[in-house]
Design a protein around this motif. Structure first.
Motif, short mmCIF file in Angstrom:
data_model
loop_
_atom_site.label_atom_id
_atom_site.label_comp_id
_atom_site.label_asym_id
_atom_site.label_seq_id
_atom_site.Cartn_x
_atom_site.Cartn_y
_atom_site.Cartn_z
N SER A 1 58.40 75.16 49.86
CA SER A 1 56.98 74.85 49.87
C SER A 1 56.68 73.86 50.99
CB SER A 1 56.55 74.28 48.51
OG SER A 1 57.26 73.07 48.25
N LEU A 2 55.41 73.79 51.35
CA LEU A 2 55.03 72.94 52.47
C LEU A 2 54.74 71.52 52.00
CD1 LEU A 2 54.32 72.45 55.40
CD2 LEU A 2 52.05 73.38 54.98
N GLU A 3 55.57 70.59 52.45
CA GLU A 3 55.38 69.17 52.18
C GLU A 3 55.31 68.44 53.51
OE1 GLU A 3 58.33 67.68 49.53
OE2 GLU A 3 57.89 69.15 47.95
N VAL A 4 54.43 67.47 53.59
CA VAL A 4 54.26 66.70 54.82
C VAL A 4 54.59 65.24 54.54
CG1 VAL A 4 52.66 65.99 56.63
CG2 VAL A 4 52.45 68.27 55.62
N CYS A 5 55.47 64.69 55.36
CA CYS A 5 55.85 63.27 55.24
C CYS A 5 55.31 62.52 56.46
CB CYS A 5 57.36 63.12 55.17
SG CYS A 5 58.12 63.90 53.73
N ILE A 6 54.52 61.51 56.21
CA ILE A 6 53.93 60.70 57.28
C ILE A 6 54.46 59.28 57.16
CG2 ILE A 6 51.80 59.84 58.31
CD1 ILE A 6 50.33 62.17 56.99
N SER A 7 54.95 58.75 58.26
CA SER A 7 55.35 57.34 58.26
C SER A 7 54.72 56.65 59.46
CB SER A 7 56.87 57.19 58.30
OG SER A 7 57.39 57.54 59.57
N PHE B 1 41.83 72.52 48.68
CA PHE B 1 41.37 73.55 49.60
C PHE B 1 42.37 73.94 50.69
CE2 PHE B 1 37.45 71.13 48.31
CZ PHE B 1 37.05 72.06 47.36
N LEU B 2 43.27 73.03 51.06
CA LEU B 2 44.33 73.42 52.00
C LEU B 2 45.21 74.45 51.29
CD1 LEU B 2 45.28 69.96 53.53
CD2 LEU B 2 44.29 71.90 54.76
N PRO B 3 45.39 75.63 51.86
CA PRO B 3 46.08 76.70 51.12
C PRO B 3 47.56 76.46 50.89
CG PRO B 3 45.54 77.40 53.36
CD PRO B 3 44.85 76.10 53.15
N ASN B 4 48.20 75.64 51.69
CA ASN B 4 49.67 75.59 51.63
C ASN B 4 50.28 74.22 51.33
OD1 ASN B 4 50.09 78.44 52.45
ND2 ASN B 4 49.07 77.74 54.31
N ILE B 5 49.68 73.15 51.81
CA ILE B 5 50.27 71.83 51.59
C ILE B 5 50.20 71.47 50.11
CG2 ILE B 5 50.12 69.36 52.08
CD1 ILE B 5 49.07 70.02 54.83
N SER B 6 51.35 71.18 49.53
CA SER B 6 51.40 70.82 48.11
C SER B 6 51.66 69.33 47.90
CB SER B 6 52.49 71.62 47.40
OG SER B 6 53.77 71.35 47.97
N LYS B 7 52.14 68.65 48.95
CA LYS B 7 52.49 67.25 48.79
C LYS B 7 52.40 66.53 50.13
CE LYS B 7 56.31 64.35 47.02
NZ LYS B 7 57.67 64.39 46.45
N ILE B 8 51.82 65.34 50.11
CA ILE B 8 51.75 64.49 51.29
C ILE B 8 52.32 63.12 50.91
CG2 ILE B 8 50.27 63.42 53.03
CD1 ILE B 8 48.16 65.59 52.34
N THR C 1 52.02 58.79 47.52
CA THR C 1 52.19 60.23 47.45
C THR C 1 50.90 60.89 46.95
OG1 THR C 1 54.57 60.09 46.99
CG2 THR C 1 53.47 62.13 46.40
N TYR C 2 50.47 61.92 47.66
CA TYR C 2 49.38 62.78 47.21
C TYR C 2 50.02 64.11 46.83
CZ TYR C 2 46.20 59.61 49.73
OH TYR C 2 45.51 58.51 50.18
N GLN C 3 49.69 64.64 45.67
CA GLN C 3 50.36 65.86 45.22
C GLN C 3 49.41 66.70 44.37
OE1 GLN C 3 54.19 65.01 43.64
NE2 GLN C 3 54.84 67.15 43.52
N ARG C 4 49.62 68.01 44.42
CA ARG C 4 48.85 68.89 43.55
C ARG C 4 49.81 69.69 42.68
NH1 ARG C 4 46.56 73.30 47.80
NH2 ARG C 4 48.46 74.50 48.12
#
Length: 372
Positions: free
Chosen positions: A80-86, A229-236, A246-249
């Motif tokens: 799944s698509l997860e994005v990590c920002i630092s 609304f973002l179709p693919n990102i499940s976690k930031i 953490t933001y998560q759906r």
């Protein structure tokens, strides 16, 4: 994939980078009536000004678009698509799972406004990545076989190497402040590795640290509801010097599980029940938690844009409870900050947006969307 195969891919990517730079030199120095460098400077300044304040959102959009492109091409990633920002020590790093840049992706960055990004829905322009130029002193991309570096110094040195060419000199005579755009001149990194994921490292210009839309302010203001609304990102995941958020759906029910909830038109997909939450990793309980029923509708090939018939995507997110619910803005994946919503729900559509991407344009395209 064997090490030999990875090495060959890296070599091929390096050759492609050289080709892009060589073609840039040739296209800009050959004698012609068209003043390419002046055009580029004008377009770049317009674009980065328009996108200022949305740099983080555009980086998230790029990650989601790349993942969606893989799905459309029949190569859905195994993860799944997860994005990590630092954001630590003045370096902003954005890493996402699942997809890597291909040649067209790198070309889109180098060519800027001439991006091949077409998109399924109206409004896909492919210029958002260049918004990072509002902040960046340098940019590094580690993705697939690409290990590339962009910097103001590299671009400046390249400009010095071509400024005496007749084609460039006549433009400089007209406009003394001309420069070669930083993202136009990629340079392969010395240490080359193959990367299954994508990592973008941005060195932030120290003069931008107190900017009205600086990195920390944008990270602090990310709207949790974009995950509806973002179709693919499940976690930031976001890490800074003093925060770990953490933001998560969580999709509680699939489409088929709640068909009985309501009687709906056949062209509207049954709703999904989606829970979104924001957590501070120092606390086990969510800081924010909301649950919505999300209805989606796609109207295929409804609007003509740039000679191509494109789909309209519509979504309505209805809160499970109205306690403390405030709709605030309309959405096109992200909130349109210059809009207000009068409805007790969240409305999302693939609107035709203005240059700032914070408001919708007046015109036939959006009239059609609003009627739908």
């Amino acid at each position: 994939m064997t090490e030999e195969q990875k090495t060959k891919i890296i070599e091929d990517c390096n050759k492609y980078i050289k080709t892009l730079v060589d073609e840039y030199r040739e296209d800009h120095t050959k004698l012609q009536e068209r003043e390419r460098l002046i055009e580029e400077n004008t377009i770049e300044k317009r674009d980065i000004k328009g996108y200022h304040g949305r740099e983080i959102l555009e980086l998230l959009q790029n990650a989601d678009d790349a993942y969606q492109k893989s799905i459309v091409e029949g190569n859905k990633p195994d993860v799944s698509l997860e994005v990590c920002i630092s954001y630590v020590n003045n370096i902003l790093t954005v890493k996402n799972t699942g997809t890597a840049f291909d040649k067209n992706g790198i070309k889109a960055i180098v060519y800027g406004n001439n991006s091949p990004k077409e998109g399924k829905y109206i409004g896909n322009k492919g210029t958002g990545f260049r918004s990072v130029l509002n902040w960046a002193k340098s940019v590094k991309i580690l993705s697939g076989g690409f290990n590339v570096f962009f910097s103001k110094k590299i671009a400046k040195d390249f400009f010095e190497s071509i400024k005496n060419e007749k084609q460039i000199a006549k433009q400089v005579a007209r406009k003394k402040s001309l420069y070669v755009p930083m993202l136009a001149i990629p340079k392969p990194l010395e240490n080359q590795t193959y990367n299954d994921s994508t990592t973008i490292e941005i060195e932030i210009d120290e003069t931008k640290l107190n900017d009205e839309f600086n990195v920390l302010k944008q990270l602090d203001s990310i709207d949790l509801r974009i995950l509806l609304f973002l179709p693919n990102i499940s976690k930031i995941s976001i890490t800074t010097d003093d925060k770990n958020i953490t933001y998560q759906r969580k999709i509680i029910t699939k489409d088929a599980d709640i068909k009985a909830l309501s009687k709906i038109k056949s062209d509207i997909k049954p709703p999904r029940k989606i829970e979104i939450f924001k957590k501070d990793k120092t606390n086990s309980e969510p800081v924010v938690q909301e649950t919505f029923f999300v209805f989606n509708k796609v109207i295929p090939e409804r609007i003509l844009e740039d000679g191509v018939k494109k789909d309209i995507l519509l979504s309505v997110a209805i809160p499970e409870t109205y306690e403390n619910f405030i709709p605030e803005h309309l959405y096109t994946f992200f909130p349109l900050f210059d809009t207000e919503s009068p409805f007790n729900c969240l409305l999302h559509a693939s609107y035709d947006l203005n240059d700032s991407r914070n408001s919708i344009n007046s015109g036939e395209k959006n009239d059609i969307i609003i009627k739908e």
